[in-house]
Design a protein around this motif. Structure first.
Motif, PDB file in Angstrom:
ATOM      1  N   MET A  87      30.893   4.919  13.116  1.00  0.00           N
ATOM      2  CA  MET A  87      32.141   4.164  12.968  1.00  0.00           C
ATOM      3  C   MET A  87      31.884   2.747  12.453  1.00  0.00           C
ATOM      4  O   MET A  87      32.662   2.223  11.642  1.00  0.00           O
ATOM      5  CB  MET A  87      32.894   4.105  14.301  1.00  0.00           C
ATOM      6  N   ILE A  88      30.802   2.131  12.905  1.00  0.00           N
ATOM      7  CA  ILE A  88      30.474   0.799  12.383  1.00  0.00           C
ATOM      8  C   ILE A  88      30.167   0.884  10.891  1.00  0.00           C
ATOM      9  O   ILE A  88      30.615   0.032  10.105  1.00  0.00           O
ATOM     10  CB  ILE A  88      29.293   0.185  13.160  1.00  0.00           C
ATOM     11  N   PHE A  89      29.423   1.888  10.480  1.00  0.00           N
ATOM     12  CA  PHE A  89      29.136   2.063   9.054  1.00  0.00           C
ATOM     13  C   PHE A  89      30.429   2.198   8.251  1.00  0.00           C
ATOM     14  O   PHE A  89      30.630   1.520   7.235  1.00  0.00           O
ATOM     15  CB  PHE A  89      28.259   3.296   8.849  1.00  0.00           C
ATOM     16  N   ILE A  90      31.330   3.039   8.725  1.00  0.00           N
ATOM     17  CA  ILE A  90      32.589   3.274   8.018  1.00  0.00           C
ATOM     18  C   ILE A  90      33.442   2.011   7.966  1.00  0.00           C
ATOM     19  O   ILE A  90      33.952   1.623   6.908  1.00  0.00           O
ATOM     20  CB  ILE A  90      33.372   4.415   8.705  1.00  0.00           C
ATOM     21  N   LEU A  91      33.589   1.365   9.104  1.00  0.00           N
ATOM     22  CA  LEU A  91      34.504   0.222   9.188  1.00  0.00           C
ATOM     23  C   LEU A  91      33.952  -1.021   8.497  1.00  0.00           C
ATOM     24  O   LEU A  91      34.716  -1.794   7.911  1.00  0.00           O
ATOM     25  CB  LEU A  91      34.827  -0.066  10.656  1.00  0.00           C
ATOM     26  N   VAL A  92      32.650  -1.234   8.564  1.00  0.00           N
ATOM     27  CA  VAL A  92      32.062  -2.359   7.823  1.00  0.00           C
ATOM     28  C   VAL A  92      32.235  -2.123   6.329  1.00  0.00           C
ATOM     29  O   VAL A  92      32.566  -3.044   5.574  1.00  0.00           O
ATOM     30  CB  VAL A  92      30.580  -2.547   8.185  1.00  0.00           C
TER      31      VAL A  92
END
Length: 284
Positions: A87-92
């Protein structure tokens, strides 16, 4: 590897192929008059909301699937770590061009110490992130009310058998890994070299979150993000979660401060450059 300065054939210095942005002002009231600033706040709010919704839902789903005693049921700790890191990868990736993709008060704090963001932006980013986290966990409770309280509400708590010092240390080191990765992945020098790979910055940041979760889930449930810990604590509202809450603020902020100092003043020799006493043709 690209160098800050390179010696030309006749002993002159060639220009750098990257540019360090000027330090952000401590107070920048002009930001408050720009729509782009409020758009960034909205992006941070929504990104943190989505982050908490997906990840806490994953944690509760895993606990509900293993409640019958089947240790192989659900996604397991590996799946939880992938949920947070993914999720961090996607949202960043989605928000980096709008707000910088902080999604974490500790990251914002570290960037503030490095003069990457102003005090006003840092404070309002943290407020937006915390509100987004509370709303994200609130959605989980609204949709999974039968399981939410029964399976711990996704709240961060120090695991039985570990001292508060151990938990604090785990949060400090875990956040250091994350914030150090953020600084390295977004360094202007690296960005100039790897500009043809647009996903390069979000990928190591997400992977850092994944690796830290693998190491610290058994200790603290892995905070490294004060908004994540606060959002779950507010909605779950359990005495143990509140008693341990300070660990998930003090630890990440200390870790972020150490990472900012290490990257800016040691790796990038910020202190030496500021004094104007160092210039080397071999500096990388």
């Amino acid at each position: 590897m690209t160098k800050d300065v390179e010696v030309a054939e006749h002993g002159s210095f060639s220009a750098k192929d990257y540019h360090d942005p000027p330090p952000a002002p401590l107070f920048d009231s002009v930001e408050l008059t720009k729509w782009s600033f409020y758009r960034a706040l909205i992006a941070e709010f929504i990104a943190t909301l989505l982050f908490l919704y997906i990840t806490v839902l994953t944690v509760i789903g895993y606990k509900s699937q293993t409640a019958g005693g089947d240790p192989c049921g659900g996604v397991g700790i590996l799946g939880i770590a992938w949920s947070f890191g993914g999720m961090i990868f996607i949202l960043v990736y989605c928000t980096a061009g709008i707000s910088g993709g902080h999604i974490n008060p500790a990251v914002t704090f570290g960037l503030f110490l490095a003069r990457k963001v102003s005090l006003i932006r840092a404070i309002l980013y943290m407020v937006a992130q915390c509100l987004g986290a509370i709303c994200g966990v609130g959605l989980v409770k609204a949709f999974q009310s039968a399981y939410y309280n029964r399976y711990g509400g996704g709240a961060n708590e120090l695991a039985t058998g570990y001292s508060k010092g151990t938990g604090l240390g785990a949060e400090i080191i875990g956040t250091f890994v994350l914030v150090y990765t953020v600084f390295s992945a977004t360094d202007p020098k690296r960005s100039a070299r790897d500009s043809h790979i647009p996903v390069l910055a979000p990928l190591p940041i997400g992977f850092a979150v994944f690796m830290v979760h693998l190491a610290t889930i058994p200790i603290t449930g892995t905070g490294i993000n004060p908004a994540r810990s606060l959002g779950a604590a507010v909605i779950y509202n359990n005495e143990k979660a509140w008693d341990d809450q300070w660990i998930f603020w003090v630890g990440p902020f200390i870790g972020a401060a150490i990472a900012a100092f290490y990257h800016q003043f040691i790796l990038r020799a910020g202190a030496i450059k500021a004094l104007g006493s160092f210039r080397s043709t071999t500096h990388v």
